[in-house]
Design a protein around this motif. Structure first.
Motif, PDB file in Angstrom:
ATOM      1  N   ARG A  94       0.829  -1.193   0.000  1.00 46.97           N
ATOM      2  CA  ARG A  94       0.000   0.000   0.000  1.00 46.97           C
ATOM      3  C   ARG A  94       0.875   1.258   0.000  1.00 46.97           C
ATOM      4  N   GLY A  95       0.241   2.430  -0.121  1.00 43.98           N
ATOM      5  CA  GLY A  95       0.971   3.688  -0.243  1.00 43.98           C
ATOM      6  C   GLY A  95       1.736   4.076   1.013  1.00 43.98           C
ATOM      7  N   THR A  96       2.540   5.133   0.854  1.00 42.69           N
ATOM      8  CA  THR A  96       3.328   5.647   1.978  1.00 42.69           C
ATOM      9  C   THR A  96       2.598   6.752   2.712  1.00 42.69           C
ATOM     10  N   SER A  97       1.831   7.571   2.008  1.00 46.90           N
ATOM     11  CA  SER A  97       1.092   8.666   2.624  1.00 46.90           C
ATOM     12  C   SER A  97      -0.410   8.459   2.432  1.00 46.90           C
ATOM     13  N   GLU A  98      -1.211   9.151   3.240  1.00 48.63           N
ATOM     14  CA  GLU A  98      -2.658   9.028   3.137  1.00 48.63           C
ATOM     15  C   GLU A  98      -3.195   9.586   1.827  1.00 48.63           C
TER      16      GLU A  98
END
Length: 257
Positions: A94-98
Motif C-alpha cells: 500500500r501507499g506511503t502517505s494518506e
C-alpha cells in the motif's frame, strides 16, 4: 464459501459470494467485492479495497506495509479494480502517505513473485511476469508487458503497449509502443505484433515505425532535438505518434533509447 481455517477480522467487508480458502488472513479495514476468489494462504492487510472478480493464488501478500523508510505510521491504502489475477507469492504494497494510495486497475495479470511497491499506479490489461519488480512511485500505463526478472527503478514510467524483455534493468522511462530489452535497457523496435493484435491500423503502425527510426535508431542525435524536428513530419499528426512525442517531452527521468 469461507473455509473454517480462514481468519477474518469482524470489521472487514466481504461480499456474500466471495470464496475464501484455507488459512487466509484478512485484517481490519479490508473490503472485497463480489466474485473474488482467495485460493489459500492469502494475506490481505491495511486499508485495502478490492473490486469484483479478482483471483488470488496461494501466498499472495496484498496491501502489506510499505517498505519506504519515511513511512510514519499513518493509515495508508491500496485500491484494486476488477478482474485481476495475482499468482503465487505476489506482493502488492500500500501507499506511503494518506494522500496517494497504491492503485491497480482492471484485468491485469501478476505472475508468481511479481512485486508492486508503494505508491505505484498500474493501469489496465498489464502483465508483470515472474519476478518482475516495480520500485516505489512507478506508473505503468495500459497494456504494458514486463517480462520476468526485470527491475524497474522507482519513479519510472512504463508507456502503454510497450513490451520489456526479460532480465532488463530499467532506470529511465520506457516510451509507449516500443520493445525494450537489455542491461542497460535499449529500444529494439516497435511492438508491431502487439499493436496488430490490439487492432491498431497499418497506417498507425507504419507511422510509429517511422518515428522509431527518426527518434531512436541514431543515438548520436539529441533526443529533444530529434523530437522537435519530427513534429514537422506529417506522420506526427497521428494520435498515437503524438502520444509518443508527448510522453518523451514530459519525461522527468529521461527516456530509454
Amino acid at each position: 464459501m469461507i473455509h473454517p481455517t480462514a481468519i477474518i477480522d469482524p470489521s472487514a467487508e466481504i461480499a456474500p459470494d466471495v470464496e475464501i480458502g484455507p488459512y487466509c488472513v484478512i485484517n481490519a479495514n479490508v473490503s472485497i467485492d463480489s466474485g473474488s476468489v482467495l485460493k489459500s494462504h492469502v494475506a490481505i492487510d491495511g486499508h485495502t479495497r478490492i473490486g469484483k472478480n479478482n483471483t488470488f493464488f496461494p501466498f499472495a501478500a496484498i496491501g502489506q506495509l510499505t517498505q519506504d523508510m519515511k513511512y510514519a505510521g499513518e493509515p495508508t491504502a491500496l485500491e484494486v479494480g476488477d478482474g485481476n489475477t495475482f499468482r503465487e507469492n505476489t506482493t502488492i504494497h500500500r501507499g506511503t502517505s494518506e494522500e496517494i494510495p497504491t492503485r491497480i486497475g482492471n484485468d491485469n495479470l501478476f505472475l508468481s513473485y511479481a512485486h508492486v511497491a508503494h505508491d505505484c499506479q498500474v493501469g489496465n490489461n498489464c502483465i508483470l511476469s515472474n519476478n518482475a519488480t516495480l520500485g516505489g512511485h512507478c506508473t505503468v500505463y495500459d497494456y504494458a508487458i514486463i517480462s520476468g526478472l526485470s527491475a524497474i527503478h522507482q519513479f519510472t514510467r512504463i508507456g502503454e503497449h510497450c513490451m520489456i524483455g526479460g532480465m532488463s534493468r530499467i532506470p529511465q522511462d520506457i516510451p509507449p509502443f516500443m520493445i525494450i530489452a537489455g542491461n542497460p535497457a535499449a529500444v529494439r523496435g516497435v511492438n508491431l505484433i502487439g499493436l496488430q493484435r490490439r487492432g491498431f491500423s497499418e497506417e498507425t503502425r507504419r507511422a510509429l515505425k517511422n518515428a522509431y527510426k527518426k527518434l531512436f535508431l541514431n543515438k548520436s542525435n539529441n533526443l529533444a532535438t530529434a523530437t522537435e524536428n519530427f513534429l514537422e513530419n506529417e506522420q506526427a499528426k497521428d494520435e498515437n505518434v503524438s502520444r509518443l512525442i508527448e510522453f518523451i517531452q514530459s519525461s522527468e527521468r529521461g527516456i530509454t533509447r
